[in-house]
Each structure stands twice: as C-alpha cells, then as structure tokens.
Design an enzyme around this catalytic site. Structure first.
Site, PDB file in Angstrom:
ATOM      1  N   SER A  27     -47.456  74.623  48.559  1.00  0.00           N
ATOM      2  CA  SER A  27     -46.475  74.612  47.495  1.00  0.00           C
ATOM      3  C   SER A  27     -45.040  74.434  47.971  1.00  0.00           C
ATOM      4  CB  SER A  27     -46.578  75.897  46.684  1.00  0.00           C
ATOM      5  OG  SER A  27     -46.234  77.025  47.488  1.00  0.00           O
ATOM      6  N   SER A  66     -49.133  77.401  52.097  1.00  0.00           N
ATOM      7  CA  SER A  66     -47.950  76.745  51.527  1.00  0.00           C
ATOM      8  C   SER A  66     -46.767  76.576  52.468  1.00  0.00           C
ATOM      9  CB  SER A  66     -47.490  77.477  50.278  1.00  0.00           C
ATOM     10  OG  SER A  66     -48.366  77.192  49.229  1.00  0.00           O
ATOM     11  N   LYS A  99     -36.658  78.583  49.534  1.00  0.00           N
ATOM     12  CA  LYS A  99     -37.661  78.259  48.513  1.00  0.00           C
ATOM     13  C   LYS A  99     -37.354  79.030  47.238  1.00  0.00           C
ATOM     14  CE  LYS A  99     -42.736  77.980  48.011  1.00  0.00           C
ATOM     15  NZ  LYS A  99     -44.039  78.276  48.653  1.00  0.00           N
TER      16      LYS A  99
HETATM   17  N1  GLN Z   1     -52.475  75.435  48.017  1.00  0.00           N
HETATM   18  C1  GLN Z   1     -52.905  76.799  47.923  1.00  0.00           C
HETATM   19  C2  GLN Z   1     -53.007  77.167  46.480  1.00  0.00           C
HETATM   20  O1  GLN Z   1     -52.853  76.317  45.685  1.00  0.00           O
HETATM   21  C3  GLN Z   1     -51.958  77.695  48.669  1.00  0.00           C
HETATM   22  C4  GLN Z   1     -50.773  78.083  47.911  1.00  0.00           C
HETATM   23  C5  GLN Z   1     -49.827  78.963  48.645  1.00  0.00           C
HETATM   24  O2  GLN Z   1     -49.969  79.197  49.850  1.00  0.00           O
HETATM   25  N2  GLN Z   1     -48.878  79.509  47.915  1.00  0.00           N
HETATM   26  O3  GLN Z   1     -53.245  78.273  46.121  1.00  0.00           O
END
Ligand code: GLN
Length: 506
Positions: free
Chosen positions: A160, A184, A85
């Site tokens: 994400s 994410s 990532k």
């Molecule tokens: N979707 C969640 C957010 O927007 C989690 C993001 C993440 O785990 N980095 O914050």
C-alpha cells in the site's frame, strides 16, 4: 551545481554539518522536484503526494539552519527532508489514510512517530499516497487516484505504500515513512528499486498510526540506501508508554551494523534460503537476480543453506482471515460522527450507512464484509480460530529455520511491477503479490527489502528480502549492507541512479 535530490540522506546530513548546503536549500530542491514531476498537470504525474506542506517544511529547515549557525548541537538527521505515509497522523496537516471517508480531517494530535521526526528536526515535505487504509499492493485502491512507478509511469509503484516508495525513486524525498501489515513497505520498495524495512513487531510505536490490523501493523523506514534506512530506523524506534504493544528495550544499532557489514563482510553468517518462497510462480528474471545475489553473499563470506518452512503455504489464507477480522473492527469507528465525511440523512442509522457506503471504496468494503463474516458466532472457530492456529505453525517454522540460519532470504515479490489496471478486477491476483512478505507479519519478526537489480526481460526492479529473528533488526542491515556494496559496485551507485529520467516541468 550539485543536484542535491540525488544525494543520500547521510550525505545531506554530512554536507549540512560541513556547511556546503543548508536545510532550506535541500528542502527547496525537493519542493522544486515535487512541483516538476508529481502533481496533476505535470508531464510525469507521479502522484506520490496527497498533500505537500512547503511552508511547514521550509520553516523547520530555517530553524535548523539558524541553530546550526548558532553552533547548537543537532541530531544526526536534522534538516534532512522526509515524506510521511498518510496513515500517520500529523497535527494540523490533513491525514486521510488514502480514504475519501477522511477527506478534510485535521488530526488534533501528533502520532508518536511524528513527534520523533519533529524532535529529530526533520522537515516534513508532506503526506504520501497509499491504498485506502493500507489495503492493497498497487496504490490503485487509493480514494485519490493511483501513484505511478517512476521506472515506468504505466506501472504500479507497489502498495500500500506506493507513494512513499515512488517519492524516493523519483528523487522527491531522500527518506520516507511506511507501514507494513503484510508487505506494504517491502513490496513497494522491491518494485521501485528502493529500500524498506519492517521492524520487529512493537519496535516502533503505533500510537497515532491509523490501524489496519493491529496484531500485524508495523511502521518502518524507507530510503534509497541501506545506511539511510538504518539511520531512520533508529530515529523511529524506542519504547512508548502510549502503545501497549511497544517493546521496552533499547533501539537496535542498525546503522553500526550496516557499516560493519559494508566494511567487514559476512564471514560466519549463515543465510537460509526459504524453499517455499521461490521457484514456481516467480518471474524468471526475479529468480535470476535472486540467485546472483546469493553468489554475492557467498563471496562476502556467508554460508548459504536451504531451509524449509512447510506451513508458509497457508500464510496467505490465514492472513486474509485475520486481517479482515481485525480491520472490520478497527474501521467501525468511521461512523460519520467522530471523523471526516458525513452524508446527512433523516436518522443517524441512515446517516452512518450512507456515509460508509460513499466514503469507503470497494476493497475496504470487501474486507469489512469478509471480516464480519469470519468473526460471526457460528463461524468463529472454523475461520478465525483456524487462522490463529496456522499463525502458530508459521511462528514454529520460523523458530526452526532460525536454528540453522542467522537470517532467511527470498525474493521480496514474485514479479516486477505490473501494469496499472492489470490486476484491479482480480483481488486474488493482487493478494498474491505478498506471498513472500506475509509470513513475516504473522510471526512479528523483522524483514527488509533491498534492490537486487533489474529483470533482464523487462528492465524493471527486483527486490531481495532479508528476514531476521525478533529483536535482531540490526542483523538484517548487516547482511543487506554487504550485498548492497557488491551490487553498487556493478551499478556504480544505488539502483535508483539507473532509473530513466522523468520528464519535468520546465
Ligand atoms: N497488500 C497487503 C494487503 O493488501 C498488505 C498490506 C499492508 O501491508 N498494509 O493487505
């Protein structure tokens, strides 16, 4: 001829050890697959990768092959390619965290995780797409365009870490790295039919992981099978003096636990279904597959009980105060002076303003404003202080639930993947994708998602979440492996083997 891109990481490792394939052949097969389905101009245009490092990956592979030929001892996953990532810094390989503000930035150092992957001798195929600074649930907030879900290219791959999850589901990589601040790793795994784990907070070093919300962030492993994910978890884990929150304790024996669960079942294991994480608001097919998975767990010998975590209903609200607060402070360093983009104006203040205005996307700006507001003097107690209290209540709910159950379970995401664009203008609808994953980060406990099948109504993947107490990461792999064995018996292999074929460049 064997299509090696369909094999599991552990099968690849075994085949290399047996001399049936070389690392160079494996890496080349995956680079060919990336060229066939990933880039702009390919008919599928999965767009899992922001950067592909063919030369670097092949060079690592050639070194591994040479050492193997010379009879040198090699680590378990040596020669197995991996996708990383783009939140993890990699020396000499661009790292953007999905943001235009870091376009063109070349990190001068490696994250501890990158160093570990290199020590394991794993060829790094490249960097995967993500929502900007890991804010989002669909990868649509990437500054470089969205990733497409290999199950249905018109749908989101989750976020994400949508790039990492899609790279697995599209057979562009057998293993990938993710980061999980609120879901994410797990939510993208759920909607792509893959596996992903968020380790115990502090279990994997965050040194060199671009910070979103430091008290919630955790790097973790992604794969197509439970055992592959467990093996990668062990490679990533361990104490790091460069990260003040790093746990000083042995790496959990995840792979052995996975093998144990597969072979010996779950006799005596108490599984707690979290009442608040299901029912209303969850898609019918998601609930159906979840219930069926519970049946499989019972058949494997587990006892299934119901637990209640009443404070979980405040988790989302608390998270969206704590996360923006920490993010607004972490993102202050992108000031046009230290890294990446610079929009030159006549004074430094104007330069900073113009750079941040142009470099950051809407979601990032929204959260910086929210966080700055929540932390401002007059509101600190009302917002940030209250959210921290809720966090304590959620931790207590977990502690109480783990008195009656060894692991807790829920659907990972309330729905199967939605259409690209569908929730882009509705931040609250987007945030709701993480209702079931967020409590975990607020408590710092480990959790993972594995496929539970496809929903009958749309044929799209459903995820099953397993949560364990802090430091008991191995336990969730044991339960996951037993469930996976039962489900693979129905599917004839990993769920991804049932994904529709992608159109490729001939
Ligand atoms: N979707 C969640 C957010 O927007 C989690 C993001 C993440 O785990 N980095 O914050």
């Amino acid at each position: 001829m064997t299509d090696w891109t369909r094999a599991s990481a552990l099968e690849m490792a075994e085949a290399m050890a047996a001399g049936t394939v070389t690392s160079v052949e494996l890496v080349q097969a995956h680079l060919d697959r990336i060229a066939a389905v990933d880039g702009e101009g390919t008919p599928s245009n999965v767009h899992a990768f922001l950067h592909v490092d063919a030369e670097g990956a092949l060079a690592t592979a050639a070194e591994v092959d040479a050492d193997r030929a010379a009879g040198k001892e090699l680590p378990l996953l040596a020669g197995v390619p991996i996708a990383v990532k783009d939140i993890v810094v990699t020396k000499g390989m661009p790292t953007t965290a999905g943001s235009r503000i870091l376009e063109g930035w070349m990190p001068p150092y490696d994250a501890t995780l990158t160093t570990k992957l290199k020590a394991q001798r794993m060829p790094i195929l490249g960097k995967t797409n993500m929502d900007e600074f890991a804010m989002g649930s669909s990868t649509e907030h990437s500054g470089y365009g969205p990733t497409h879900n290999p199950w249905d290219l018109d749908r989101i791959p989750g976020g994400s870490g949508g790039g990492s999850a899609a790279s697995l589901a599209a057979f562009e990589a057998p293993l990938a790295i993710g980061s999980d601040t609120g879901g994410s790793i797990r939510q993208p795994a759920a909607v792509t039919g893959t596996v992903g784990a968020k380790p115990t907070y502090g279990g994997v070093s965050r040194y060199g992981a671009i910070a979103l919300a430091s008290s919630l962030d955790q790097l973790g492993p992604c794969g197509r099978t439970v055992a592959d994910t467990a093996a990668l978890h062990e490679v990533m884990g361990g104490h790091d003096p460069m990260d003040a929150t790093s746990l000083d304790e042995p790496v959990p024996a995840c792979l052995a636990a996975a093998r144990d669960g597969r072979e010996n079942g779950l006799k005596g294991v108490r599984i707690g279904v979290v009442k608040e994480l299901g029912g209303e608001g969850y898609q019918a097919g998601v609930s159906q597959r979840f219930e069926e998975s519970l049946e499989h767990l019972r058949a494997a010998g587990a006892e299934v009980v119901e637990v209640s975590c009443p404070s979980f209903k405040y988790a989302l609200a608390a998270y969206y105060l704590i996360l923006p607060s920490e993010a607004s402070s972490n993102l202050a360093k992108f000031d046009s002076v230290r890294f990446g983009m610079r929009v030159e104006k006549d004074t430094i203040e104007k330069t900073m303003l113009a750079t941040r205005a142009e470099g950051f996307g809407d979601e990032v700006k929204r959260r910086i404003i929210l966080g700055t507001y929540a932390l401002s003097a007059g509101y600190y107690d009302a917002y940030y202080g209250s959210a921290q209290k809720v966090r304590t209540l959620i931790q207590r709910d977990f502690a109480a639930a783990f008195e009656t159950a060894d692991v807790l379970v829920s659907p990972t995401a309330p729905t199967t993947p939605f259409k690209l664009g569908e929730r882009l203008d509705d931040p609250l609808a987007m945030y709701l994708n993480d209702v079931a994953t967020i409590p975990v980060n607020l408590a710092g406990v480990p959790a993972m998602s594995l496929p539970a099948g496809t929903a009958p109504e749309d044929g799209l993947p459903v995820g099953f979440q397993i949560i364990a107490p802090a430091h008991e990461d191995a336990r969730m792999y044991r339960v996951a492996a037993a469930l996976e064995k039962a489900l693979e018996g129905e599917w004839g292999g990993p769920l991804t083997s049932l994904a529709p074929e992608l159109e490729v460049v001939k």
